[in-house]
Scaffold this motif. Structure first.
Motif, PDB file in Angstrom:
ATOM      1  N   PRO A 172       0.785  -1.225  -0.041  1.00 32.33           N
ATOM      2  CA  PRO A 172       0.032  -0.033  -0.100  1.00 32.33           C
ATOM      3  C   PRO A 172       0.936   1.219  -0.180  1.00 32.33           C
ATOM      4  N   GLU A 173       2.162   1.252   0.563  1.00 33.65           N
ATOM      5  CA  GLU A 173       2.906   2.485   0.901  1.00 33.65           C
ATOM      6  C   GLU A 173       3.517   2.758  -0.585  1.00 33.65           C
ATOM      7  N   ALA A 174       3.926   1.639  -1.202  1.00 34.17           N
ATOM      8  CA  ALA A 174       4.454   1.849  -2.607  1.00 34.17           C
ATOM      9  C   ALA A 174       3.245   2.438  -3.581  1.00 34.17           C
ATOM     10  N   TYR A 175       2.238   1.867  -3.628  1.00 36.76           N
ATOM     11  CA  TYR A 175       1.287   2.284  -4.058  1.00 36.76           C
ATOM     12  C   TYR A 175       0.875   3.807  -4.028  1.00 36.76           C
ATOM     13  N   ARG A 176       0.767   4.168  -2.730  1.00 39.48           N
ATOM     14  CA  ARG A 176       0.467   5.581  -2.396  1.00 39.48           C
ATOM     15  C   ARG A 176       1.569   6.483  -2.867  1.00 39.48           C
ATOM     16  N   GLN A 177       2.555   6.119  -2.749  1.00 38.94           N
ATOM     17  CA  GLN A 177       3.707   6.835  -3.126  1.00 38.94           C
ATOM     18  C   GLN A 177       4.055   6.983  -4.578  1.00 38.94           C
ATOM     19  N   ARG A 178       3.679   6.152  -5.491  1.00 37.96           N
ATOM     20  CA  ARG A 178       3.613   6.039  -6.895  1.00 37.96           C
ATOM     21  C   ARG A 178       2.270   6.740  -7.287  1.00 37.96           C
ATOM     22  N   LEU A 179       1.411   6.664  -6.698  1.00 41.99           N
ATOM     23  CA  LEU A 179       0.074   7.360  -7.199  1.00 41.99           C
ATOM     24  C   LEU A 179       0.445   9.029  -7.149  1.00 41.99           C
ATOM     25  N   SER A 180       0.907   9.102  -5.815  1.00 44.28           N
ATOM     26  CA  SER A 180       1.160  10.712  -5.720  1.00 44.28           C
ATOM     27  C   SER A 180       1.940  11.294  -6.851  1.00 44.28           C
ATOM     28  N   ARG A 181       3.014  10.516  -7.253  1.00 42.19           N
ATOM     29  CA  ARG A 181       4.072  10.960  -8.224  1.00 42.19           C
ATOM     30  C   ARG A 181       3.515  11.070  -9.677  1.00 42.19           C
ATOM     31  N   ILE A 182       2.381  10.218  -9.862  1.00 45.08           N
ATOM     32  CA  ILE A 182       1.811  10.020 -11.132  1.00 45.08           C
ATOM     33  C   ILE A 182       0.837  11.422 -11.293  1.00 45.08           C
TER      34      ILE A 182
END
Length: 283
Positions: A172-182
């Motif tokens: 979930p943490e990796a998903y949130r980080q990538r979503l924020s960057r995208i």
């Protein structure tokens, strides 16, 4: 999303796999708009989304007996759809990939003033709205496949990061980080170039004829403005919305959901009425 309990959905699945046509139809109706809208945002065009959505719904039917209620039905369908769409190669942009650099250069250097009137007497405001919806959707094709999927799940469907992480096989943490960057990347591009969602110079009304000349839009086939838009609440369970990780939601108001096209509905109904269905059930 379907508001039935897991127990009620499992009962429907059991009936459907036992040959209950009405139960199967109910299950299809509960997810077909989700499948179509995910396909539309992943693939970029209505025609490609219709074809892929039909493939996904058929795959759902043929694998229905494997659903054991460990997750919600919609999460299970999302997993099937995402895995199908991430490797789907029959859509237009698989053959003609886009990039933000290409898109930006076309906005800056496209000779929009040199094009004659090609509107075929269709109202320019209607064509401009069609172009706006089409352009912002096609812009998603500038993202790589996984980034596009992350953006759509988090921005349009607002899926909880734990569920999205399970679907995409990441934490979930990796998903949130990538979503924020995208999301920041998408918002930055819109702000720089788009006059509709940012402060850029590109105005849809000014580019209508250029888009028609470039075969990006056909006045005789206006998919977006003719599609039946549905309230986001009917597609999303807002109680389980993705945590708000930034303030960019207003930038992505183009992520509107639509009803599945009539052609897809007819195809699924014809399939439900066909002998092919009994063959699949017995396979």
């Amino acid at each position: 999303m379907d508001k039935r309990t897991n127990e009620e959905l499992q009962a429907l699945v059991d009936k459907a796999t036992a040959g209950d046509k009405k139960a199967l139809e109910t299950l299809i109706l509960s997810v077909q708009d989700i499948v179509f809208n995910l396909s539309l945002r992943m693939l970029g065009t209505f025609a490609d989304a219709e074809d892929a959505a039909q493939d996904i719904l058929l795959k759902m039917i043929t694998h229905l007996s494997s659903f054991k209620g460990d997750s919600s039905l919609t999460t299970w369908v999302f997993s099937i759809a995402v895995n199908h769409l991430k490797t789907y190669k029959k859509h237009m942009f698989a053959h003609y990939p886009l990039s933000f650099e290409y898109y930006g250069d076309d906005i800056e250097n496209g000779k929009i003033r040199d094009v004659p009137d090609l509107t075929q007497n269709v109202d320019t405001d209607i064509l401009a709205e069609e172009l706006k919806m089409s352009c912002t959707n096609v812009m998603l094709q500038c993202l790589d496949t996984e980034s596009r999927c992350i953006f759509i799940l988090g921005t349009m469907f607002k899926i909880d990061s734990r569920v999205a992480g399970d679907i995409l096989d990441m934490t979930p943490e990796a998903y949130r980080q990538r979503l924020s960057r995208i999301r920041r990347k998408m918002a930055g591009f819109l702000e720089q170039y788009c006059g509709e969602y940012g402060s850029g110079r590109c105005k849809c009304k000014d580019r209508v004829n250029y888009a028609i000349q470039s075969h990006r839009m056909n006045p005789a086939q206006l998919d977006y403005t003719r599609a039946a838009e549905i309230p986001i609440e009917t597609l999303l369970d807002v109680k389980h919305a993705m945590e708000d990780i930034d303030d960019l939601s207003r930038n992505f108001s183009f992520c509107k959901p639509y009803q599945s096209p009539e052609r897809t509905k007819r195809m699924m109904q014809e399939f439900l009425d066909s002998a092919q269905l009994s063959k699949i059930r017995n396979s």
